[in-house]
Design a protein around this motif. Structure first.
Motif, PDB file in Angstrom:
ATOM      1  N   ASN A 251       0.816  -1.213   0.000  1.00 43.26           N
ATOM      2  CA  ASN A 251       0.000   0.000   0.000  1.00 43.26           C
ATOM      3  C   ASN A 251       0.852   1.266   0.000  1.00 43.26           C
ATOM      4  OD1 ASN A 251       0.869  -0.378   2.609  1.00 43.26           O
ATOM      5  ND2 ASN A 251      -1.039   0.298   3.551  1.00 43.26           N
ATOM      6  N   ASN A 252       2.158   1.179   0.295  1.00 41.21           N
ATOM      7  CA  ASN A 252       3.027   2.347   0.205  1.00 41.21           C
ATOM      8  C   ASN A 252       3.284   2.754  -1.245  1.00 41.21           C
ATOM      9  OD1 ASN A 252       3.588   2.877   3.011  1.00 41.21           O
ATOM     10  ND2 ASN A 252       4.710   0.951   3.021  1.00 41.21           N
ATOM     11  N   ASN A 253       3.047   1.867  -2.212  1.00 37.61           N
ATOM     12  CA  ASN A 253       3.155   2.204  -3.631  1.00 37.61           C
ATOM     13  C   ASN A 253       1.795   2.554  -4.219  1.00 37.61           C
ATOM     14  OD1 ASN A 253       5.911   2.066  -3.906  1.00 37.61           O
ATOM     15  ND2 ASN A 253       5.906  -0.122  -4.321  1.00 37.61           N
ATOM     16  N   SER A 254       0.849   2.861  -3.350  1.00 37.51           N
ATOM     17  CA  SER A 254      -0.469   3.339  -3.761  1.00 37.51           C
ATOM     18  C   SER A 254      -0.901   4.398  -2.761  1.00 37.51           C
ATOM     19  CB  SER A 254      -1.482   2.194  -3.757  1.00 37.51           C
ATOM     20  OG  SER A 254      -2.788   2.700  -3.902  1.00 37.51           O
ATOM     21  N   ASN A 255      -1.226   5.583  -3.265  1.00 37.23           N
ATOM     22  CA  ASN A 255      -1.652   6.635  -2.336  1.00 37.23           C
ATOM     23  C   ASN A 255      -3.163   6.633  -2.118  1.00 37.23           C
ATOM     24  OD1 ASN A 255      -2.452   7.556  -4.807  1.00 37.23           O
ATOM     25  ND2 ASN A 255      -1.191   9.405  -4.795  1.00 37.23           N
ATOM     26  N   THR A 256      -3.849   5.568  -2.589  1.00 37.88           N
ATOM     27  CA  THR A 256      -5.306   5.527  -2.457  1.00 37.88           C
ATOM     28  C   THR A 256      -5.828   4.296  -1.727  1.00 37.88           C
ATOM     29  OG1 THR A 256      -5.473   4.493  -4.637  1.00 37.88           O
ATOM     30  CG2 THR A 256      -5.670   6.892  -4.556  1.00 37.88           C
TER      31      THR A 256
ATOM     32  N   VAL B 242     -18.149  -2.099 -18.237  1.00 38.43           N
ATOM     33  CA  VAL B 242     -18.885  -3.280 -18.686  1.00 38.43           C
ATOM     34  C   VAL B 242     -18.045  -4.553 -18.547  1.00 38.43           C
ATOM     35  CG1 VAL B 242     -18.209  -3.110 -21.124  1.00 38.43           C
ATOM     36  CG2 VAL B 242     -20.436  -4.083 -20.517  1.00 38.43           C
ATOM     37  N   LEU B 243     -16.721  -4.427 -18.471  1.00 39.41           N
ATOM     38  CA  LEU B 243     -15.833  -5.574 -18.280  1.00 39.41           C
ATOM     39  C   LEU B 243     -15.245  -5.617 -16.873  1.00 39.41           C
ATOM     40  CD1 LEU B 243     -13.941  -5.639 -21.712  1.00 39.41           C
ATOM     41  CD2 LEU B 243     -15.805  -7.131 -20.941  1.00 39.41           C
ATOM     42  N   SER B 244     -15.843  -4.873 -15.941  1.00 37.80           N
ATOM     43  CA  SER B 244     -15.407  -4.858 -14.542  1.00 37.80           C
ATOM     44  C   SER B 244     -16.529  -5.426 -13.687  1.00 37.80           C
ATOM     45  CB  SER B 244     -15.073  -3.436 -14.104  1.00 37.80           C
ATOM     46  OG  SER B 244     -14.055  -2.899 -14.923  1.00 37.80           O
ATOM     47  N   PHE B 245     -16.160  -6.222 -12.695  1.00 36.61           N
ATOM     48  CA  PHE B 245     -17.154  -6.967 -11.922  1.00 36.61           C
ATOM     49  C   PHE B 245     -16.936  -6.760 -10.431  1.00 36.61           C
ATOM     50  CE2 PHE B 245     -16.075  -9.084 -15.870  1.00 36.61           C
ATOM     51  CZ  PHE B 245     -17.301  -9.072 -16.512  1.00 36.61           C
ATOM     52  N   LYS B 246     -17.853  -7.311  -9.642  1.00 35.06           N
ATOM     53  CA  LYS B 246     -17.863  -7.119  -8.182  1.00 35.06           C
ATOM     54  C   LYS B 246     -17.971  -5.624  -7.913  1.00 35.06           C
ATOM     55  CE  LYS B 246     -17.131 -11.520  -7.246  1.00 35.06           C
ATOM     56  NZ  LYS B 246     -18.074 -12.354  -6.528  1.00 35.06           N
ATOM     57  N   ASP B 247     -17.000  -5.053  -7.166  1.00 36.25           N
ATOM     58  CA  ASP B 247     -17.031  -3.627  -6.866  1.00 36.25           C
ATOM     59  C   ASP B 247     -16.294  -2.796  -7.910  1.00 36.25           C
ATOM     60  OD1 ASP B 247     -18.422  -4.051  -4.438  1.00 36.25           O
ATOM     61  OD2 ASP B 247     -16.541  -4.616  -3.468  1.00 36.25           O
ATOM     62  N   GLY B 248     -15.714  -3.438  -8.943  1.00 37.78           N
ATOM     63  CA  GLY B 248     -14.891  -2.748  -9.926  1.00 37.78           C
ATOM     64  C   GLY B 248     -15.694  -1.872 -10.869  1.00 37.78           C
ATOM     65  N   ASP B 249     -15.069  -0.766 -11.300  1.00 43.34           N
ATOM     66  CA  ASP B 249     -15.678   0.137 -12.276  1.00 43.34           C
ATOM     67  C   ASP B 249     -14.843   0.241 -13.548  1.00 43.34           C
ATOM     68  OD1 ASP B 249     -17.755   2.035 -13.022  1.00 43.34           O
ATOM     69  OD2 ASP B 249     -16.161   3.530 -12.905  1.00 43.34           O
ATOM     70  N   SER B 250     -13.508   0.142 -13.444  1.00 44.97           N
ATOM     71  CA  SER B 250     -12.640   0.140 -14.621  1.00 44.97           C
ATOM     72  C   SER B 250     -11.256  -0.357 -14.220  1.00 44.97           C
ATOM     73  CB  SER B 250     -12.531   1.536 -15.248  1.00 44.97           C
ATOM     74  OG  SER B 250     -11.841   2.415 -14.387  1.00 44.97           O
TER      75      SER B 250
ATOM     76  N   THR C 152      -7.158   0.388 -10.458  1.00 41.92           N
ATOM     77  CA  THR C 152      -8.289  -0.522 -10.235  1.00 41.92           C
ATOM     78  C   THR C 152      -9.436   0.292  -9.637  1.00 41.92           C
ATOM     79  OG1 THR C 152      -7.310  -1.122  -8.110  1.00 41.92           O
ATOM     80  CG2 THR C 152      -6.891  -2.608  -9.956  1.00 41.92           C
ATOM     81  N   ASN C 153     -10.049   1.104 -10.468  1.00 39.65           N
ATOM     82  CA  ASN C 153     -11.107   1.995  -9.986  1.00 39.65           C
ATOM     83  C   ASN C 153     -12.343   1.210  -9.576  1.00 39.65           C
ATOM     84  OD1 ASN C 153      -9.433   4.150 -10.560  1.00 39.65           O
ATOM     85  ND2 ASN C 153     -10.308   4.483 -12.589  1.00 39.65           N
ATOM     86  N   ILE C 154     -12.952   1.646  -8.485  1.00 41.16           N
ATOM     87  CA  ILE C 154     -14.203   1.043  -8.035  1.00 41.16           C
ATOM     88  C   ILE C 154     -15.329   2.052  -8.238  1.00 41.16           C
ATOM     89  CG2 ILE C 154     -13.144  -0.603  -6.445  1.00 41.16           C
ATOM     90  CD1 ILE C 154     -13.669   1.354  -4.178  1.00 41.16           C
TER      91      ILE C 154
ATOM     92  N   ASP D 219     -11.695   6.608  -7.481  1.00 37.23           N
ATOM     93  CA  ASP D 219     -10.565   6.220  -8.321  1.00 37.23           C
ATOM     94  C   ASP D 219      -9.486   5.612  -7.433  1.00 37.23           C
ATOM     95  OD1 ASP D 219     -11.883   7.239 -10.495  1.00 37.23           O
ATOM     96  OD2 ASP D 219     -10.790   9.134 -10.514  1.00 37.23           O
ATOM     97  N   VAL D 220      -8.933   4.484  -7.868  1.00 40.88           N
ATOM     98  CA  VAL D 220      -7.968   3.747  -7.064  1.00 40.88           C
ATOM     99  C   VAL D 220      -6.742   3.415  -7.908  1.00 40.88           C
ATOM    100  CG1 VAL D 220      -7.529   1.616  -5.786  1.00 40.88           C
ATOM    101  CG2 VAL D 220      -9.759   2.729  -5.614  1.00 40.88           C
ATOM    102  N   THR D 221      -5.575   3.734  -7.396  1.00 40.30           N
ATOM    103  CA  THR D 221      -4.323   3.270  -7.997  1.00 40.30           C
ATOM    104  C   THR D 221      -3.832   2.114  -7.145  1.00 40.30           C
ATOM    105  OG1 THR D 221      -3.771   5.444  -8.858  1.00 40.30           O
ATOM    106  CG2 THR D 221      -1.959   3.880  -8.610  1.00 40.30           C
ATOM    107  N   TYR D 222      -3.908   0.899  -7.703  1.00 40.70           N
ATOM    108  CA  TYR D 222      -3.455  -0.281  -6.954  1.00 40.70           C
ATOM    109  C   TYR D 222      -1.947  -0.259  -6.775  1.00 40.70           C
ATOM    110  CZ  TYR D 222      -2.474  -5.086  -5.657  1.00 40.70           C
ATOM    111  OH  TYR D 222      -2.027  -6.195  -4.988  1.00 40.70           O
ATOM    112  N   ASN D 223      -1.200   0.107  -7.829  1.00 38.81           N
ATOM    113  CA  ASN D 223       0.253   0.093  -7.748  1.00 38.81           C
ATOM    114  C   ASN D 223       0.823   1.076  -8.757  1.00 38.81           C
ATOM    115  OD1 ASN D 223       3.115  -1.311  -8.522  1.00 38.81           O
ATOM    116  ND2 ASN D 223       2.542  -1.751  -6.413  1.00 38.81           N
TER     117      ASN D 223
END
Length: 195
Positions: A59-64, A139-147, A174-176, A180-184
């Motif tokens: 999580n230190n390589n992601s500020n979100t 449309v190609l993102s599932f569960k809590d995913g948005d893009s 990995t936006n939900i 907006d989420v930056t995983y890495n």
């Protein structure tokens, strides 16, 4: 302990018909990838690869993100040399991504392209410049995913046949649905072996 398990799995994968293994690290993350060349397994699927990847992002390589689980991936890609452009290969692929973070379950099926260019340098060993871009809309993102959006750029040196040293940068969003989420987002160095 997890790093030791991943390293042992990558090393032993060569004994189980892997045609390419790769391990990338930095001070906080470890990433492992295995690819099988279907054309070398006795069928007519030339230049076709299936693979799996495991990224234990920090999580230190992601500020979100506060709490991250590893990102797991399966992939299918076709990659061929481009006629008329010496040393250039282009590939098209599809991947399946899955992870959990901050109480969210994330899944996506991104589509994308990869490229690799043998640099025309007069050096004792070859250098390659490579990159990839994968994207999945909602449309190609599932569960809590948005893009999903992944970009990667790397420079490889091949000091010995079928053995490369790599330096690169990756960014995985990995936006939900609600943010907006930056995983890495990180630089890395690694080693790739081709069999």
């Amino acid at each position: 302990m997890l790093k030791k398990i991943i390293l042992c799995a990558l090393i032993s994968s060569g004994a189980f018909a892997a045609h390419q293994i790769e391990a990338n690290v930095n001070s906080r993350d470890v990433e492992g990838q295995v690819r099988l060349d279907m054309g070398r397994m006795g069928n007519a699927m030339q230049n076709t690869y299936i693979g799996a990847r495991f990224l234990n992002g920090d999580n230190n390589n992601s500020n979100t993100i506060a709490n991250t689980d590893p990102l797991m991936e399966v992939s299918f890609m076709v990659m061929r040399p481009v006629q008329g452009v010496q040393g250039l290969k282009l590939g098209l692929g599809i991947k399946g991504e899955y992870t959990k973070f901050d109480g969210n379950t994330y899944a996506a099926i991104p589509l994308g392209a990869e490229a690799e260019l043998l640099l025309p340098l007069n050096t004792p060993f070859p250098f390659y410049l490579g990159g990839s871009l994968y994207y999945a809309p909602s449309v190609l993102s599932f569960k809590d995913g948005d893009s999903y959006l992944e970009t990667r750029l790397h420079l490889d040196a091949e000091p010995i046949d079928n053995g490369r040293v790599e330096v690169g940068y990756r960014k995985i969003d990995t936006n939900i649905k609600n943010r907006d989420v930056t995983y890495n987002s990180s630089w890395y160095f690694g080693l790739r072996l081709d069999f």
